[in-house]
Scaffold this motif. Structure first.
Motif: not given
Length: 324
Positions: A18-19, A33-34, A144-145, A276-278
């Protein structure tokens, strides 16, 4: 040696594979996810700083590989000490670090290298995972997004803005009709993460955000000046579901009339991040009305050009075919 770690995605030692996003001053809740290792070369050996209490990654200097046997032995030793978590670092390593620093203080070129130890431990700070070239004038990269936006011809991405959000805008500016001491732009697009909200519906968030987008563009600027004399009325032009970067989103578009000047068009586009976390992403558009404003269809063209980072369509300059 740099004094601060730049914003970016860094491996999260508390969660393998994970990043986590470092915003330049603190760890955030955004994870992904990495990314898979690049196929074109070996990754730089690093040790990830443990994010207990989400402490900052430690700024480091880097030893450049010069092809000599001594340099190779020093690099291997620093990495081995870092992995073992040892505090004591030999004088030979320290000498290698001093020799490896560029005279102008810049980071040496990338390559097989080692990281300089801190005063208490040999801890290396990784670089953000690979992404499109952020100096490409045709692509706006939102790390970031996890998206890229195409930059139309005649537009630019300023290095600094008053409200400190990722921005692209028309190159040409003019004296604002309601405040001659301010500069206005015929078109502006910003990308930001939805924060300080519990809303999870793209439609609901777009309906809430559009008034804020309109006020920021044509009511008052960030310092409170009515640069267009304020909004006198608005009309809904378009609303509905839209696919963005492979995610189901929602857009809402207004036509606003202002006390001074021709007014303009504002749009709030909301969709889940493709990584990522969406978390929900908000892309705001503000186009001046009148003959000097960008064509309204350009909003749709930019929306269709939004891609996830790593999408092959972003290579070669995604905005090169988008004309003003």
């Amino acid at each position: 040696m740099s004094n601060a770690t730049p914003p970016g995605w860094y491996p999260d030692a508390a969660a393998a594979g994970t990043d986590r996003w470092w915003d330049g001053t603190a760890w955030t809740a955004h994870t992904r996810p990495t990314a898979a290792p690049q196929a074109f070369g070996p990754p730089e050996p690093v040790v990830t700083p443990a994010p207990q209490a989400f402490g900052p990654p430690e700024p480091v200097a880097t030893v450049p590989g010069n092809g000599s046997a001594a340099s190779g032995r020093s690099s291997n030793r620093v990495v081995a000490l870092a992995v073992a978590g040892l505090v004591v670092v030999g004088a030979a390593v320290t000498g290698a670090v001093l020799l490896g620093r560029d005279d102008d203080g810049t980071r040496p070129a990338a390559g097989p290298s080692a990281s300089a130890p801190s005063s208490t431990a040999a801890t290396a700070t990784p670089s953000p995972s690979g992404s499109p070239a952020e100096d490409d004038p045709k692509i706006l990269v939102d790390q970031l997004n996890g998206i890229t936006l195409p930059i139309p011809d005649g537009w630019e991405k300023p290095s600094r803005t008053v409200d400190q959000v990722l921005t692209m805008r028309t190159v040409d500016s003019y004296d604002c009709p309601g405040s001659s001491s301010d500069f206005c732009y015929h078109g502006t697009v910003t990308s930001r993460v939805a924060s300080a909200t519990d809303i999870t519906s793209a439609e609901e968030l777009a309906e809430q955000d559009i008034a804020t987008a309109a006020d920021g563009a044509y009511e008052k600027n960030i310092v409170g000046n009515r640069i267009h004399g304020g909004i006198t009325s608005h009309k809904v032009l378009d609303s509905g579901s839209v696919s963005v970067a492979g995610r189901a989103g929602y857009q809402l578009r207004w036509r606003v009339d202002t006390a001074k000047g021709p007014g303009g068009y504002v749009q709030s586009l909301v969709f889940p991040s493709p990584t990522g976390s969406e978390s929900l992403v908000i892309v705001r558009y503000a186009f001046d009305a009148g003959p000097d404003g960008p064509p309204l269809r350009l909003m749709d063209t930019i929306t269709k050009g939004i891609r996830p980072i790593g999408d092959s369509a972003t290579s070669g300059g995604a905005g090169s075919s988008i004309e003003h």
